[in-house]
Design an enzyme around this catalytic site. Structure first.
Site, PDB file in Angstrom:
ATOM      1  N   ASP A 125      35.016  60.262  80.685  1.00 32.85           N
ATOM      2  CA  ASP A 125      36.256  59.987  81.418  1.00 32.85           C
ATOM      3  C   ASP A 125      35.961  59.024  82.559  1.00 32.85           C
ATOM      4  OD1 ASP A 125      35.507  61.452  83.831  1.00 32.85           O
ATOM      5  OD2 ASP A 125      35.938  63.289  82.744  1.00 32.85           O
ATOM      6  N   TYR A 135      48.614  67.347  74.169  1.00 30.96           N
ATOM      7  CA  TYR A 135      48.178  66.609  75.347  1.00 30.96           C
ATOM      8  C   TYR A 135      48.775  65.203  75.360  1.00 30.96           C
ATOM      9  CZ  TYR A 135      44.356  70.056  75.650  1.00 30.96           C
ATOM     10  OH  TYR A 135      43.613  71.212  75.743  1.00 30.96           O
ATOM     11  N   ARG A 185      38.331  64.007  75.398  1.00 33.41           N
ATOM     12  CA  ARG A 185      37.377  62.937  75.732  1.00 33.41           C
ATOM     13  C   ARG A 185      36.640  62.461  74.479  1.00 33.41           C
ATOM     14  NH1 ARG A 185      33.537  65.756  79.560  1.00 33.41           N
ATOM     15  NH2 ARG A 185      34.522  67.638  78.779  1.00 33.41           N
ATOM     16  N   ASP A 206      39.665  70.497  82.623  1.00 35.62           N
ATOM     17  CA  ASP A 206      38.756  69.862  83.583  1.00 35.62           C
ATOM     18  C   ASP A 206      39.480  69.560  84.889  1.00 35.62           C
ATOM     19  OD1 ASP A 206      36.712  69.881  81.718  1.00 35.62           O
ATOM     20  OD2 ASP A 206      37.157  67.868  80.977  1.00 35.62           O
TER      21      ASP A 206
END
Length: 288
Positions: free
Chosen positions: A80, A66, A176, A38
């Site tokens: 987010d 991540y 997310r 993203d």
């Protein structure tokens, strides 16, 4: 120009933006990325250039690591911090409680795809339903969380709990959604404040090129040998080499479901896999 190009994607760029920028600089349209990040996210974006675009499907399936910043006590419509706040709570969760919840999330489960994603339902992307304020049943997908842990001290700001996590996940995992699921384990709501992909398969952030490297011509291309090295190699004679180059279906004399064929000169020819219609045969999967 053929090879793997690792980019440290900066914030506020889409993955497609990076493909377009790099393709223009390298003078090629034969380029593709192996896993969307993203605009909010940064980090490892693996690009396949030239003939290695055949490797996109293989690389996309690799595990990804991540590091993310989590805010507990806020829920947004996008999952987010860029989204509209839907819920707020005042919290006092401790690091021990968070670590316990992280351990419970290390598993395989059906994860709900976020509404702000590009997954298509009935020919329309989910984020289009969201923007049009249309109701749609969100799909789920099976994902695996291999590792998940809190890697920072827990801080408290305006009644919200803030900390960082590191996680190793399977293809198709939305961080997310993982954060929202983690918050649910803590009987609260949560959102993602930042996200950085630090590893994709064996490709690490420290080996990535920047956009400045691309602009200056100081970037480094990698070959696809590490990708192919995970498959068993069969060296073939000229007769079989010609059949493989012509994409022939072959007798399955091998115990592995995927075989990498190589000629006597050491050149990779193709990846073959078991023919689903006849297990006694193998068929071309990726011509190299």
């Amino acid at each position: 120009m053929n090879g793997i190009l690792l980019i440290d994607k900066p914030q506020n760029y889409t993955s497609r933006d990076i493909v377009n920028i790099v393709g223009k600089k390298l003078g090629t349209k034969k380029i593709g990325h192996t896993g969307t990040l993203d605009p909010l996210a940064t980090g490892v974006l693996v690009l396949c250039v030239g003939n290695t675009t055949k490797m996109v499907e293989l690389i996309t399936s690799f595990k990804k690591e991540y590091v993310a910043t989590v805010i507990l006590g806020i829920k947004t419509d996008t999952g987010d911090i860029t989204g509209k706040i839907l819920e707020e709570e005042t919290l006092h969760d401790t690091k021990q409680e968070i670590e316990n919840a992280c351990k419970q999330m290390v598993k395989t489960y059906e994860q709900t795809v976020p509404i702000y994603s590009a997954i298509k339902i009935k020919g329309k992307k989910l984020y289009e339903y969201a923007r049009n304020q249309e109701e749609v049943e969100l799909p789920t997908r099976k994902v695996t969380i291999y590792e998940l842990g809190c890697i920072s001290d827990v801080s408290y700001e305006n009644g919200k709990v803030i900390f960082q996590i590191r996680t190793l996940v399977s293809k198709g995992t939305y961080i997310r959604s993982l954060i929202e699921d983690l918050a649910q384990k803590l009987n609260t709501v949560g959102t993602m404040a930042s996200l950085r992909r630090t590893k994709h398969g064996d490709y690490k952030i420290e080996n990535c090129n920047t956009l400045e490297d691309i602009e200056n011509g100081t970037y480094k291309l990698q070959d696809c040998t590490p990708i192919l090295s995970q498959y068993p190699v069969i060296v073939v004679d000229t007769y079989l080499e010609n059949k493989i180059k012509n994409g022939s279906i072959l007798e399955n004399r091998y115990k592995d479901p995927i075989i990498l064929f190589q000629n006597t000169q050491g050149t990779y020819l193709a990846l073959y896999k078991t023919y689903e219609k006849d297990n006694t045969k193998i068929k071309p999967w990726k011509m190299l």
